[in-house]
Design a protein around this motif. Structure first.
Motif, short mmCIF file in Angstrom:
data_model
loop_
_atom_site.label_atom_id
_atom_site.label_comp_id
_atom_site.label_asym_id
_atom_site.label_seq_id
_atom_site.Cartn_x
_atom_site.Cartn_y
_atom_site.Cartn_z
N PRO A 1 0.61 -1.31 -0.14
CA PRO A 1 -0.43 -0.19 0.01
C PRO A 1 1.10 0.97 0.17
O PRO A 1 0.52 2.07 -0.79
N GLU A 2 1.55 1.47 0.45
CA GLU A 2 3.09 2.58 0.90
C GLU A 2 3.74 3.04 -0.78
O GLU A 2 3.45 3.65 -1.07
N LYS A 3 3.84 1.74 -1.33
CA LYS A 3 4.50 2.14 -2.74
C LYS A 3 2.90 2.67 -3.74
O LYS A 3 3.29 3.08 -4.66
N LEU B 1 2.95 5.96 -6.05
CA LEU B 1 2.84 6.23 -7.46
C LEU B 1 1.98 7.33 -7.55
O LEU B 1 1.94 7.46 -9.31
N VAL B 2 0.57 6.81 -7.15
CA VAL B 2 -0.22 8.02 -7.69
C VAL B 2 0.27 9.17 -6.80
O VAL B 2 -0.28 9.97 -7.57
N ARG B 3 0.72 9.63 -5.56
CA ARG B 3 0.94 10.89 -5.78
C ARG B 3 2.38 11.94 -5.98
O ARG B 3 1.99 12.27 -6.44
N GLU B 4 2.89 10.41 -6.43
CA GLU B 4 4.34 11.37 -6.65
C GLU B 4 4.06 11.29 -8.99
O GLU B 4 5.04 12.38 -8.87
N GLY C 1 1.78 10.26 -10.69
CA GLY C 1 0.89 10.45 -11.12
C GLY C 1 0.37 9.34 -11.63
O GLY C 1 -0.75 9.62 -12.65
N TYR C 2 0.11 8.11 -10.99
CA TYR C 2 -0.69 7.09 -12.08
C TYR C 2 -1.94 7.30 -11.08
O TYR C 2 -2.43 7.69 -9.98
N ASP C 3 -2.71 6.59 -12.57
CA ASP C 3 -4.49 7.25 -12.02
C ASP C 3 -5.04 5.87 -11.38
O ASP C 3 -6.17 6.49 -10.10
N ALA C 4 -4.51 5.15 -11.33
CA ALA C 4 -4.78 3.83 -10.19
C ALA C 4 -3.86 2.91 -9.94
O ALA C 4 -3.16 3.01 -10.62
N VAL C 5 -3.89 2.44 -8.82
CA VAL C 5 -2.81 1.12 -7.77
C VAL C 5 -3.92 -0.54 -8.01
O VAL C 5 -3.90 -0.10 -6.99
#
Length: 341
Positions: free
Chosen positions: A185-187, A191-194, A196-200
């Protein structure tokens, strides 16, 4: 040779070939006499080198089709490195003081054929960025998947050295939605915050196919796959008509304790490939020799404009490199893993 150089150099060797995944007891640090460059050679003081998952395959010995030799007990490890030339013959190029990249990392000083050194011209704002593993994702997206504006892109292993750059690159090339996968969950949050991934999607949190169906209800157009296994099979189930799949890694098998690093079997639906017209191709940089230079040029431009970042963990001290390799295998790092010599 310059008089202020030490008499010896440290290097990391494979002490024993492991039965499963390697750990610190399989490596040893040794001191060797510092060599003098002969004709066509330069002596490089390494400053940083890359720890990469392909070492698992080389240590495991399953190197059929791999353009690198297997590592045997007593061999010094190797891999991409950046350093400064400290000694060379008078007629040699590069010259002492030049910063170069080469493939003889895992040692303090490397005796490198001059023809196997790339002179770094300052195009990238930090020489360490030359260790970024972004060219394979860039090549997959421009040569195999041929990303189109608005495409939905899935990047597996999104928190790895390739994935952290592939997702950003996909966006810069026009992707409309970028989805990633990772193991924590941390990664996922980073990925979303830093980046710009829309979903992980979280490996093991729920069936991967179900997570993908929720994140991409209309399917995916492009896959950049670094993992294989269940994630590749699920991606095929979510493929839109004419989807393009580019395979740049197979970590599900490569980092498995039950394998030797050179295989990653997966069961896929061939019928789905046919009726959806999906292209499924493996990416090899050797097949696209023009990609590296093109990538560096665009990467430099994006870095200087603040449009992309180079996520990496820097590990201080060469003696910690075996620990860093184990951490990479266990998924404890975000982005590339770089050792500061």
């Amino acid at each position: 040779m310059t008089t202020d150089l030490p008499a010896t150099s440290r290097e990391i060797r494979l002490a024993a070939v492991p039965d499963g995944l390697p750990d610190a007891r399989h490596f040893t640090v040794v001191r060797t006499p510092l060599p003098s460059p002969g004709p066509g050679q330069v002596l490089v003081r390494n400053q940083h080198f890359l720890v990469f998952p392909g070492l698992r395959t080389l240590i495991g010995g399953e190197v059929d089709g791999v353009p690198l030799p297997a590592l045997r007990a007593g061999d010094t490890l190797f891999g991409p490195a950046v350093g400064q030339v400290v000694a060379a013959r008078p007629d040699s190029a590069p010259r002492p003081g030049d910063t170069v990249s080469h493939l003889l990392g895992w040692r303090e000083y490397a005796l490198v054929p001059a023809t196997e050194c790339a002179l770094l011209d300052g195009a990238l704002p930090d020489p360490v960025a030359h260790l970024a593993q972004g060219s394979s994702g860039y090549g997959a997206l421009t040569r195999l998947a041929e990303i189109a504006p608005g495409d939905t892109v899935l990047v597996t292993g999104a928190a790895g050295a390739v994935g952290t750059l592939a997702g950003q690159t996909a966006r810069l090339l026009g992707a409309g939605r970028v989805i990633g996968s990772t193991g924590s969950p941390e990664k996922a949050e980073r990925l979303v915050r830093e980046l710009g991934y829309d979903a992980v999607l979280l490996r093991g949190a729920a069936p991967f196919a179900e997570q993908l169906a929720e994140a991409a209800p209309d399917g995916i157009d492009v896959l950049v796959d670094t993992v294989g296994g269940e994630q590749l099979a699920a991606a095929l189930g979510a493929a839109r008509q004419g989807a393009r799949f580019a395979l740049v890694g197979a970590l599900s098998g490569q980092l498995s304790a039950d394998r030797r690093g050179g295989s990653a079997p997966v069961e896929i639906d061939a019928f789905r490939l046919v009726v959806k017209g999906v292209s499924l191709r493996g990416y090899s940089g050797a097949d696209h020799p023009d990609v590296e230079g093109e990538w560096v040029e665009r990467f430099a431009k994006w870095l200087r404009a603040g449009e992309i970042t180079f996520p990496h963990d820097r590990i201080a001290g060469m003696e910690r490199a075996p620990e860093a390799l184990r951490g990479l295998i266990e998924g404890r790092h975000f982005g590339a893993v770089v050792v500061e010599v």
